[in-house]
Design a protein around this motif. Structure first.
Motif, PDB file in Angstrom:
ATOM      1  N   VAL A 100       0.850  -1.180   0.000  1.00 57.71           N
ATOM      2  CA  VAL A 100       0.000   0.000   0.000  1.00 57.71           C
ATOM      3  C   VAL A 100       0.891   1.236   0.000  1.00 57.71           C
ATOM      4  O   VAL A 100       1.941   1.259   0.652  1.00 57.71           O
ATOM      5  CB  VAL A 100      -0.965  -0.024   1.203  1.00 57.71           C
ATOM      6  CG1 VAL A 100      -0.198   0.083   2.515  1.00 57.71           C
ATOM      7  CG2 VAL A 100      -2.032   1.046   1.095  1.00 57.71           C
ATOM      8  N   ALA A 101       0.463   2.244  -0.746  1.00 58.99           N
ATOM      9  CA  ALA A 101       1.294   3.434  -0.905  1.00 58.99           C
ATOM     10  C   ALA A 101       1.105   4.418   0.249  1.00 58.99           C
ATOM     11  O   ALA A 101       2.019   5.154   0.608  1.00 58.99           O
ATOM     12  CB  ALA A 101       0.989   4.118  -2.229  1.00 58.99           C
ATOM     13  N   ASN A 102      -0.086   4.445   0.803  1.00 64.55           N
ATOM     14  CA  ASN A 102      -0.330   5.307   1.961  1.00 64.55           C
ATOM     15  C   ASN A 102      -1.582   4.808   2.668  1.00 64.55           C
ATOM     16  O   ASN A 102      -2.218   3.849   2.235  1.00 64.55           O
ATOM     17  CB  ASN A 102      -0.480   6.782   1.546  1.00 64.55           C
ATOM     18  CG  ASN A 102      -1.595   6.992   0.549  1.00 64.55           C
ATOM     19  OD1 ASN A 102      -2.757   6.754   0.852  1.00 64.55           O
ATOM     20  ND2 ASN A 102      -1.248   7.407  -0.656  1.00 64.55           N
ATOM     21  N   ARG A 103      -1.943   5.482   3.756  1.00 62.33           N
ATOM     22  CA  ARG A 103      -3.058   5.015   4.584  1.00 62.33           C
ATOM     23  C   ARG A 103      -4.421   5.171   3.924  1.00 62.33           C
ATOM     24  O   ARG A 103      -5.397   4.582   4.370  1.00 62.33           O
ATOM     25  CB  ARG A 103      -3.072   5.775   5.906  1.00 62.33           C
ATOM     26  CG  ARG A 103      -1.880   5.543   6.798  1.00 62.33           C
ATOM     27  CD  ARG A 103      -1.998   6.387   8.065  1.00 62.33           C
ATOM     28  NE  ARG A 103      -0.831   6.323   8.914  1.00 62.33           N
ATOM     29  CZ  ARG A 103      -0.621   5.410   9.844  1.00 62.33           C
ATOM     30  NH1 ARG A 103      -1.538   4.478  10.051  1.00 62.33           N
ATOM     31  NH2 ARG A 103       0.474   5.421  10.568  1.00 62.33           N
ATOM     32  N   TRP A 107      -4.967  -1.743  -0.353  1.00 61.55           N
ATOM     33  CA  TRP A 107      -3.853  -2.621  -0.655  1.00 61.55           C
ATOM     34  C   TRP A 107      -3.988  -3.127  -2.090  1.00 61.55           C
ATOM     35  O   TRP A 107      -5.090  -3.317  -2.591  1.00 61.55           O
ATOM     36  CB  TRP A 107      -3.843  -3.808   0.304  1.00 61.55           C
ATOM     37  CG  TRP A 107      -3.521  -3.423   1.707  1.00 61.55           C
ATOM     38  CD1 TRP A 107      -4.404  -2.934   2.636  1.00 61.55           C
ATOM     39  CD2 TRP A 107      -2.262  -3.457   2.337  1.00 61.55           C
ATOM     40  NE1 TRP A 107      -3.754  -2.670   3.809  1.00 61.55           N
ATOM     41  CE2 TRP A 107      -2.439  -2.986   3.666  1.00 61.55           C
ATOM     42  CE3 TRP A 107      -0.988  -3.865   1.927  1.00 61.55           C
ATOM     43  CZ2 TRP A 107      -1.386  -2.896   4.566  1.00 61.55           C
ATOM     44  CZ3 TRP A 107       0.061  -3.777   2.834  1.00 61.55           C
ATOM     45  CH2 TRP A 107      -0.143  -3.301   4.132  1.00 61.55           C
ATOM     46  N   LYS A 108      -2.846  -3.354  -2.703  1.00 56.84           N
ATOM     47  CA  LYS A 108      -2.850  -3.724  -4.114  1.00 56.84           C
ATOM     48  C   LYS A 108      -1.704  -4.674  -4.386  1.00 56.84           C
ATOM     49  O   LYS A 108      -0.665  -4.608  -3.714  1.00 56.84           O
ATOM     50  CB  LYS A 108      -2.719  -2.458  -4.971  1.00 56.84           C
ATOM     51  CG  LYS A 108      -2.777  -2.669  -6.467  1.00 56.84           C
ATOM     52  CD  LYS A 108      -2.649  -1.339  -7.183  1.00 56.84           C
ATOM     53  CE  LYS A 108      -2.590  -1.525  -8.689  1.00 56.84           C
ATOM     54  NZ  LYS A 108      -2.428  -0.234  -9.403  1.00 56.84           N
ATOM     55  N   ASP A 109      -1.882  -5.547  -5.372  1.00 62.30           N
ATOM     56  CA  ASP A 109      -0.799  -6.427  -5.818  1.00 62.30           C
ATOM     57  C   ASP A 109       0.006  -5.755  -6.922  1.00 62.30           C
ATOM     58  O   ASP A 109      -0.547  -5.274  -7.903  1.00 62.30           O
ATOM     59  CB  ASP A 109      -1.359  -7.750  -6.334  1.00 62.30           C
ATOM     60  CG  ASP A 109      -1.837  -8.662  -5.221  1.00 62.30           C
ATOM     61  OD1 ASP A 109      -2.602  -9.588  -5.514  1.00 62.30           O
ATOM     62  OD2 ASP A 109      -1.429  -8.447  -4.062  1.00 62.30           O
ATOM     63  N   TYR A 110       1.314  -5.758  -6.738  1.00 58.71           N
ATOM     64  CA  TYR A 110       2.244  -5.210  -7.731  1.00 58.71           C
ATOM     65  C   TYR A 110       3.148  -6.338  -8.207  1.00 58.71           C
ATOM     66  O   TYR A 110       3.705  -7.080  -7.388  1.00 58.71           O
ATOM     67  CB  TYR A 110       3.083  -4.085  -7.121  1.00 58.71           C
ATOM     68  CG  TYR A 110       2.270  -2.907  -6.657  1.00 58.71           C
ATOM     69  CD1 TYR A 110       1.766  -2.849  -5.360  1.00 58.71           C
ATOM     70  CD2 TYR A 110       2.006  -1.831  -7.514  1.00 58.71           C
ATOM     71  CE1 TYR A 110       1.010  -1.771  -4.930  1.00 58.71           C
ATOM     72  CE2 TYR A 110       1.263  -0.744  -7.086  1.00 58.71           C
ATOM     73  CZ  TYR A 110       0.762  -0.725  -5.794  1.00 58.71           C
ATOM     74  OH  TYR A 110       0.023   0.351  -5.386  1.00 58.71           O
ATOM     75  N   TRP A 111       3.327  -6.416  -9.517  1.00 60.70           N
ATOM     76  CA  TRP A 111       4.091  -7.504 -10.111  1.00 60.70           C
ATOM     77  C   TRP A 111       5.441  -7.019 -10.628  1.00 60.70           C
ATOM     78  O   TRP A 111       5.549  -5.907 -11.167  1.00 60.70           O
ATOM     79  CB  TRP A 111       3.321  -8.130 -11.274  1.00 60.70           C
ATOM     80  CG  TRP A 111       2.162  -8.959 -10.823  1.00 60.70           C
ATOM     81  CD1 TRP A 111       0.916  -8.514 -10.492  1.00 60.70           C
ATOM     82  CD2 TRP A 111       2.148 -10.380 -10.625  1.00 60.70           C
ATOM     83  NE1 TRP A 111       0.124  -9.574 -10.114  1.00 60.70           N
ATOM     84  CE2 TRP A 111       0.842 -10.727 -10.192  1.00 60.70           C
ATOM     85  CE3 TRP A 111       3.091 -11.389 -10.790  1.00 60.70           C
ATOM     86  CZ2 TRP A 111       0.486 -12.048  -9.902  1.00 60.70           C
ATOM     87  CZ3 TRP A 111       2.718 -12.702 -10.517  1.00 60.70           C
ATOM     88  CH2 TRP A 111       1.436 -13.013 -10.074  1.00 60.70           C
TER      89      TRP A 111
END
Length: 121
Positions: A100-103, A107-111
């Motif tokens: 996650v980049a910030n609050r 949340w995200k999946d990065y490949w």
């Protein structure tokens, strides 16, 4: 945005070892877990292992006892130590980080871009 850069792939003989790295960079607030997948030509992508940033790990049955996944929290980097590689295991190996980049964002999946592992004598 979070970027993942993989390294460590290459050519190894059957029974040999390689260590893959997956470095996360960019706007990272927190990482929950990092997983590893592989995809051989003509086959579906296959899950290999994962590590939660708390330290717990899971492995596919096919790699248990031979592969070890680890992480360096301070460097936002995950590792996949592969021992006793088999001739049937050449593939492109991918890492994926749930981060996650910030609050305020989900949340995200990065490949990662993938790294080629070749097992051949």
């Amino acid at each position: 945005q979070v970027q993942l850069v993989e390294s460590g792939g290459g050519l190894v003989q059957p029974g040999g070892s390689l260590r893959l790295s997956c470095a996360a960079s960019g706007s990272i607030f927190s990482i929950n877990r990092m997983g590893w997948y592989r995809q051989a030509p003509g086959k579906q992508r296959e899950w290999v292992a994962r590590i939660f940033w708390s330290g717990s790990t899971n492995y596919a049955d096919s790699v248990k006892g031979r592969f070890t996944v680890s992480r360096d929290n301070a460097k936002n980097t995950g590792y996949l130590q592969m021992n006793s590689l088999k001739p049937e295991e050449p593939a492109v190996y991918y890492c994926v980080a749930n981060a996650v980049a910030n609050r305020t964002v989900p949340w995200k999946d990065y490949w990662g871009q993938g790294t080629q592992v070749t097992v051949s004598s």
